[in-house]
Write a protein that holds these residues in place. Structure first.
Motif, short mmCIF file in Angstrom:
data_model
loop_
_atom_site.label_atom_id
_atom_site.label_comp_id
_atom_site.label_asym_id
_atom_site.label_seq_id
_atom_site.Cartn_x
_atom_site.Cartn_y
_atom_site.Cartn_z
N LEU A 187 0.84 -1.19 0.00
CA LEU A 187 0.00 0.00 0.00
C LEU A 187 0.88 1.24 0.00
CD1 LEU A 187 -2.49 -1.13 2.81
CD2 LEU A 187 -2.68 -1.54 0.35
N THR A 188 0.71 2.09 -0.99
CA THR A 188 1.45 3.35 -1.07
C THR A 188 0.59 4.42 -0.43
OG1 THR A 188 2.47 2.63 -3.15
CG2 THR A 188 2.66 4.97 -2.58
N VAL A 189 0.93 4.81 0.78
CA VAL A 189 0.06 5.70 1.55
C VAL A 189 0.27 7.15 1.13
CG1 VAL A 189 -0.01 4.12 3.51
CG2 VAL A 189 1.70 5.93 3.44
N ASP A 190 -0.78 7.93 1.32
CA ASP A 190 -0.74 9.37 1.06
C ASP A 190 -0.40 10.06 2.38
OD1 ASP A 190 -1.15 12.03 0.49
OD2 ASP A 190 -3.09 11.73 -0.51
N VAL A 191 0.81 10.59 2.47
CA VAL A 191 1.25 11.18 3.74
C VAL A 191 0.51 12.47 4.06
CG1 VAL A 191 3.54 10.13 3.65
CG2 VAL A 191 3.16 12.37 2.57
N THR A 192 -0.24 13.01 3.09
CA THR A 192 -1.03 14.21 3.37
C THR A 192 -2.42 13.87 3.90
OG1 THR A 192 -2.00 14.40 1.14
CG2 THR A 192 0.18 15.39 1.50
N SER A 193 -2.77 12.59 3.89
CA SER A 193 -4.08 12.17 4.39
C SER A 193 -4.18 12.39 5.89
CB SER A 193 -4.30 10.69 4.07
OG SER A 193 -5.36 10.15 4.83
N ARG A 194 -5.25 13.04 6.31
CA ARG A 194 -5.43 13.27 7.75
C ARG A 194 -5.64 11.96 8.48
NH1 ARG A 194 -10.78 13.39 9.49
NH2 ARG A 194 -12.36 13.34 7.85
N HIS A 195 -6.22 10.96 7.81
CA HIS A 195 -6.41 9.65 8.44
C HIS A 195 -5.07 8.96 8.66
CE1 HIS A 195 -10.78 9.79 8.04
NE2 HIS A 195 -10.61 10.23 6.81
N PHE A 196 -4.18 9.07 7.66
CA PHE A 196 -2.86 8.46 7.86
C PHE A 196 -2.08 9.20 8.94
CE2 PHE A 196 1.73 8.50 6.97
CZ PHE A 196 1.98 7.15 7.22
N ARG A 197 -2.16 10.51 8.98
CA ARG A 197 -1.45 11.25 10.02
C ARG A 197 -1.95 10.86 11.41
NH1 ARG A 197 -2.20 15.69 6.42
NH2 ARG A 197 -3.77 16.59 7.83
N ARG A 198 -3.26 10.60 11.53
CA ARG A 198 -3.80 10.11 12.80
C ARG A 198 -3.19 8.74 13.14
NH1 ARG A 198 -9.34 7.40 12.03
NH2 ARG A 198 -7.82 6.03 11.01
N ASP A 199 -3.14 7.85 12.13
CA ASP A 199 -2.58 6.51 12.37
C ASP A 199 -1.10 6.59 12.70
OD1 ASP A 199 -5.07 5.57 11.78
OD2 ASP A 199 -4.56 4.79 9.80
N TYR A 200 -0.39 7.48 12.02
CA TYR A 200 1.05 7.60 12.25
C TYR A 200 1.34 8.09 13.67
CZ TYR A 200 5.92 8.77 11.18
OH TYR A 200 7.29 8.83 11.17
#
Length: 234
Positions: A6-19
């Motif tokens: 999975l190539t994640v979108d680092v600008t995604s607010r959902h990914f930033r929450r997970d990170y």
């Protein structure tokens, strides 16, 4: 077994929450798998392991599982391109005794100690919370020794490089934190990741296949234990 890339979108607010919260990342990964009704944790029942690798443009999320995942539940714009899912059965057939591979592993190397020693270690590292009965291994040599011991248990050895040292390099990776709920009480999670890159030689194909399927070490719900193999490098 299946491996998802999975190539994640680092600008995604959902990914930033997970990170920012390792438990939220765990929940996002597990959203691709069916709920389990019995007492077996879903991660264990589906054989889910995952690892977050840095890339030139952000991060790649690798997820290994016994069953094929359904990534349609991911939040919109979580990925920058469609997921890639492949069957690992051909790779498993290449696992034979005496085979040499390049590998990558992110693990949480620790050593078990008596409770009294754990309390002394906690006091020695003021402000750092030690896991009960387990102490994080922080020096490169102790981290290498840990993986050598894991190899004895899981059917592989680390060969010697040209410099006479084990052909492996441990790198401090992310310290990840999060919070889960145990009953009515919140539980703080802290995982110290160490990334291993190097070579291994299989000594027991049955034990090593089990290690590939089930992972190595602690913290498997939180980005540890997944072994990736590649042809050996010169």
């Amino acid at each position: 077994m299946f491996l998802s890339k999975l190539t994640v979108d680092v600008t995604s607010r959902h990914f930033r929450r997970d990170y920012a919260d390792i438990h939220q990342m765990h929940r996002t990964v597990m959203s691709a798998f069916p709920h389990i009704e019995d007492d077996i944790p879903a991660r264990q029942a589906h054989g889910v392991l995952w690892r977050l690798d840095p890339s030139d443009r952000g991060f790649l999320l690798y997820v290994q599982s016994h069953v094929e995942p359904d990534w349609s539940s991911l939040p919109d714009h979580y990925l920058t391109q469609p997921q890639e899912v492949r069957n690992l059965q051909p790779a498993l057939q290449a696992v034979t005794g005496g085979s040499k591979f390049a590998f990558r592993l992110v693990a949480n190397p620790t050593r078990a100690v008596k409770r009294e020693e754990a309390e002394q270690t906690k006091r020695a590292h003021a402000g750092k919370r030690a896991q009960p009965r387990h102490v994080v291994l922080r020096t490169p040599q102790s981290q290498i020794d840990w993986l050598v011991r894991q190899g004895e248990r899981h059917g592989f050895v680390i060969p010697t490089g040209r410099n006479g040292q084990p052909d492996i390099a441990p790198y401090p990776a992310l310290r990840t934190q999060g919070q889960s709920q145990t009953g009515t009480q919140p539980h703080r999670i802290t995982i110290d990741h160490v990334r291993y890159d190097g070579h291994l030689i299989i000594t027991d194909s049955a034990k090593f296949t089990t290690a590939l399927r089930d992972g190595i070490g602690r913290g498997k719900a939180y980005g540890c234990g997944l072994i990736s193999l590649a042809p050996p490098r010169n």
